[in-house]
Design an enzyme around this catalytic site. Structure first.
Site, PDB file in Angstrom:
ATOM      1  N   GLU A 193       0.855  -1.191   0.000  1.00  0.00           N
ATOM      2  CA  GLU A 193       0.000   0.000   0.000  1.00  0.00           C
ATOM      3  C   GLU A 193       0.889   1.239   0.000  1.00  0.00           C
ATOM      4  O   GLU A 193       2.043   1.195   0.450  1.00  0.00           O
ATOM      5  CB  GLU A 193      -0.893  -0.024   1.262  1.00  0.00           C
ATOM      6  CG  GLU A 193      -1.846   1.159   1.354  1.00  0.00           C
ATOM      7  CD  GLU A 193      -2.943   0.966   2.409  1.00  0.00           C
ATOM      8  OE1 GLU A 193      -2.863  -0.014   3.181  1.00  0.00           O
ATOM      9  OE2 GLU A 193      -3.867   1.799   2.445  1.00  0.00           O
ATOM     10  N   ASN A 197     -12.414  -1.192  -1.034  1.00  0.00           N
ATOM     11  CA  ASN A 197     -11.717  -1.828   0.095  1.00  0.00           C
ATOM     12  C   ASN A 197     -12.374  -1.377   1.391  1.00  0.00           C
ATOM     13  O   ASN A 197     -12.645  -0.189   1.573  1.00  0.00           O
ATOM     14  CB  ASN A 197     -10.241  -1.390   0.110  1.00  0.00           C
ATOM     15  CG  ASN A 197      -9.545  -1.766   1.413  1.00  0.00           C
ATOM     16  OD1 ASN A 197      -9.232  -2.919   1.647  1.00  0.00           O
ATOM     17  ND2 ASN A 197      -9.335  -0.779   2.297  1.00  0.00           N
ATOM     18  N   GLU A 198     -12.631  -2.305   2.276  1.00  0.00           N
ATOM     19  CA  GLU A 198     -13.208  -1.977   3.587  1.00  0.00           C
ATOM     20  C   GLU A 198     -14.287  -0.908   3.458  1.00  0.00           C
ATOM     21  O   GLU A 198     -14.247   0.122   4.136  1.00  0.00           O
ATOM     22  CB  GLU A 198     -12.110  -1.570   4.584  1.00  0.00           C
ATOM     23  CG  GLU A 198     -11.152  -2.713   4.860  1.00  0.00           C
ATOM     24  CD  GLU A 198     -10.259  -2.541   6.099  1.00  0.00           C
ATOM     25  OE1 GLU A 198     -10.256  -1.463   6.704  1.00  0.00           O
ATOM     26  OE2 GLU A 198      -9.590  -3.527   6.456  1.00  0.00           O
ATOM     27  N   TYR A 202      -6.843  -9.280  11.150  1.00  0.00           N
ATOM     28  CA  TYR A 202      -5.538  -8.975  11.757  1.00  0.00           C
ATOM     29  C   TYR A 202      -5.436  -9.639  13.124  1.00  0.00           C
ATOM     30  O   TYR A 202      -6.420  -9.710  13.864  1.00  0.00           O
ATOM     31  CB  TYR A 202      -5.357  -7.458  11.900  1.00  0.00           C
ATOM     32  CG  TYR A 202      -5.018  -6.800  10.571  1.00  0.00           C
ATOM     33  CD1 TYR A 202      -3.725  -6.852  10.069  1.00  0.00           C
ATOM     34  CD2 TYR A 202      -5.989  -6.161   9.815  1.00  0.00           C
ATOM     35  CE1 TYR A 202      -3.404  -6.273   8.843  1.00  0.00           C
ATOM     36  CE2 TYR A 202      -5.678  -5.581   8.584  1.00  0.00           C
ATOM     37  CZ  TYR A 202      -4.381  -5.638   8.107  1.00  0.00           C
ATOM     38  OH  TYR A 202      -4.066  -5.071   6.895  1.00  0.00           O
ATOM     39  N   GLU A 206      -6.134  -9.270   3.451  1.00  0.00           N
ATOM     40  CA  GLU A 206      -5.306  -8.603   4.479  1.00  0.00           C
ATOM     41  C   GLU A 206      -5.287  -9.503   5.698  1.00  0.00           C
ATOM     42  O   GLU A 206      -6.346  -9.817   6.255  1.00  0.00           O
ATOM     43  CB  GLU A 206      -5.863  -7.226   4.836  1.00  0.00           C
ATOM     44  CG  GLU A 206      -5.651  -6.203   3.736  1.00  0.00           C
ATOM     45  CD  GLU A 206      -6.040  -4.779   4.126  1.00  0.00           C
ATOM     46  OE1 GLU A 206      -5.912  -4.412   5.320  1.00  0.00           O
ATOM     47  OE2 GLU A 206      -6.477  -4.037   3.224  1.00  0.00           O
ATOM     48  N   GLN A 228       2.121  -6.143   5.526  1.00  0.00           N
ATOM     49  CA  GLN A 228       2.318  -5.781   4.141  1.00  0.00           C
ATOM     50  C   GLN A 228       3.753  -6.134   3.755  1.00  0.00           C
ATOM     51  O   GLN A 228       4.559  -6.421   4.644  1.00  0.00           O
ATOM     52  CB  GLN A 228       2.066  -4.299   3.945  1.00  0.00           C
ATOM     53  CG  GLN A 228       0.630  -3.879   4.254  1.00  0.00           C
ATOM     54  CD  GLN A 228       0.317  -2.464   3.760  1.00  0.00           C
ATOM     55  OE1 GLN A 228       1.121  -1.805   3.126  1.00  0.00           O
ATOM     56  NE2 GLN A 228      -0.897  -1.998   4.081  1.00  0.00           N
TER      57      GLN A 228
END
Ligand code: AHR
Length: 492
Positions: free
Chosen positions: A25, A172-173, A240, A296, A345
């Site tokens: 990103e 995204n999200e 996450y 992710e 990432q």
């Protein structure tokens, strides 16, 4: 002694190589400094891409790279990142540190990077602050080879041939940084935007990914799938590993045993989360046409002292190696439905495989796990089962041993075994059904739970040959050390 059974007659699913995918990103020092230094940099580069980082990633085996975000994707306007450098617009990266984004890394640079890495492309489009036209024109710019305003523009900018886009994310999200939408609203938007993501010239179909849930948000999956039906190829899940939540996640290198166990337990939870989302998806998609894409995942700790809080720079220890090893084993086991996963990432951000400091670079324990596991890519998942006693912490339980096994087209079996216990060596007896085993080779990564590589000592944690095993007629017996990941290569 724990029993470990591998059944080469039970061929379950192909482990798509993209389960070993990555994410980059415009965030902190991931793109700028980490991957891209510009053609005029004293750091050795090819067309602006760092040679040291590109070479290390190729050796690790990077099958696909997601870009440009993350939250950044929903404020990225691709036209600002094409054409002569001096004309590119500068903008504020509002999500990540409020720094100036000069757009010197744009579409052409991303394709150059993927071509140097030899990896597939996964572009995430802007729904939150973009328009249908903007997204549609980006796809036209990248993939159309006839006469059109966008293809002419691409040619003017130095690229005659269209590129191939394997994966395209539509937002995204969008339940959060991508526009704070409700699932029904996003579902309508998804269908509208998706209509204008064209497959040009009979070219390979662009695989479309819809924004899916965060972690245990089963309501999002349910309501989105109900409304959007089955127009996407994949639904993304973000998960996450944040031990004790955002307020208590602690430092990447300083933690006690209780925190270690909380972390691996939190990572292990993804197994249950994946299963539950798949159950819901099956209700609306009984033919299982829509894949689950975990685009992710990884650990999220406090940033390193003295670094920009918006840059998400964290160190990486054996604890991260354990999270990577057990998560990848879980993804392998779900490879009938998970077709891609992207750790967050790639460089210098969150659970990175590489850290850089100026012209210096180091490989993290997570890097070594990805490299050890790369032979699983495109293999066939085999039926396998390991007995194991459990760890209990915070009212949760998980097995001490987590494994997966796969086979290549020559019949060679790869088995990766993670022992999350910090104090117990685990003796295992592996038997490969109906097989005479000719040879076994093994590799290990192990160390203290907080062991990590620094720019002063880059090889504190690295892989080594593992010899504490004995081959038997139909497998092997081995002593798997505490806090380790071991790979066995079994030739029949
Ligand atoms: O990876 C960091 C951020 O985490 C991403 O930008 C966003 O999608 C997620 O919340």
């Amino acid at each position: 002694m724990e029993k470990y059974l591998i059944n080469p007659n039970q061929k379950i699913s192909k482990i798509n190589k993209d389960i070993y995918g990555h994410f980059s990103e415009h965030l902190g020092r991931c793109i700028y400094e980490g991957l891209f230094v510009g053609k005029d940099s004293p750091i050795p580069n090819v067309n602006g891409m760092r040679c040291d980082v590109v070479n290390a990633l190729k050796e690790m085996g990077i099958p696909v790279l997601r870009w440009p975000g993350g939250c950044f994707a929903d404020e990225y306007h691709w036209k600002d990142g094409i054409g002569p450098l001096e004309n590119r617009k500068k903008m504020i990266n509002t999500h990540w540190g409020g720094v100036v984004e000069d757009n010197s890394f744009g579409t052409h640079e991303y394709f150059e990077l993927c071509s140097q890495l030899g990896c597939d492309v996964y572009i995430n489009g802007n729904v939150g602050s973009g328009s249908v036209r903007e997204m549609s024109e980006w796809v036209e710019y990248m993939t159309f080879d006839g006469l059109s305003p966008m293809s002419e523009e691409r040619k003017k900018n130095g690229r005659e041939e269209p590129w191939t886009v394997q994966y395209f994310g539509i937002g995204n999200e969008n339940w959060g940084c991508g526009g704070n939408m409700r699932p029904e609203y996003y579902a309508y938007e998804f269908n509208r935007y998706n209509t204008f993501v064209r497959d040009y010239n009979g070219k390979k179909h662009i695989y479309r990914i819809a924004c899916g849930p965060n972690a245990e948000d089963y309501d999002w999956t349910d309501r989105f799938m109900k409304t959007a039906k089955r127009h996407m190829n994949g639904l993304s899940l973000h998960y996450y590993t944040v031990p004790h939540g955002w307020g208590g996640r602690g430092k990447a290198t300083e933690f006690d045993e209780a925190m270690y166990y909380t972390t691996v337990m939190a990572a292990y939870k993804i197994d249950e989360i994946v299963k539950k989302h798949i159950e819901i998806m099956n209700r609306y998609d009984p033919d299982k046409k829509v894949d689950l894409i975990v685009d992710e995942w990884g650990t999220w700790f406090d940033v390193e002292d003295g670094t920009n809080p918006g840059f998400l720079y964290q160190q990486n220890t054996m604890r991260d190696a354990m999270v990577a090893g057990l998560t990848l084993n879980i993804f392998n086991k779900h490879s009938d439905r998970i077709k891609m996963a992207n750790i967050a990432q790639l460089v210098n951000v969150l659970q990175a495989v590489i850290l850089t400091d100026g012209e210096d670079m180091l490989l993290t324990p997570t890097y070594h796990v990805f490299k050890m596991y790369k032979e699983h890519q495109n293999n066939t998942l085999l039926g396998s089962y390991m007995t194991s006693d459990e760890i209990e912490s915070d009212g949760l339980k998980m097995p001490k041993l987590i494994e997966s096994a796969s086979m290549d087209e020559n019949g060679v079996i790869i088995s990766t075994v993670v022992n999350v216990s910090l104090d117990e060596e685990k003796e295992i007896k592996c038997q490969v059904a109906d097989s005479e085993v000719k040879s076994v080779k093994a590799e290990i990564i192990t160390g203290k739970m907080d062991a990590h590589n620094t720019f002063e000592n880059k090889e504190a944690v690295k892989t080594a040959e593992f010899t504490d095993f004995s081959k038997t007629a139909d497998g092997f017996t081995a002593k798997v050390p505490p806090c380790s990941v071991v790979k066995f290569v079994i030739t029949k």
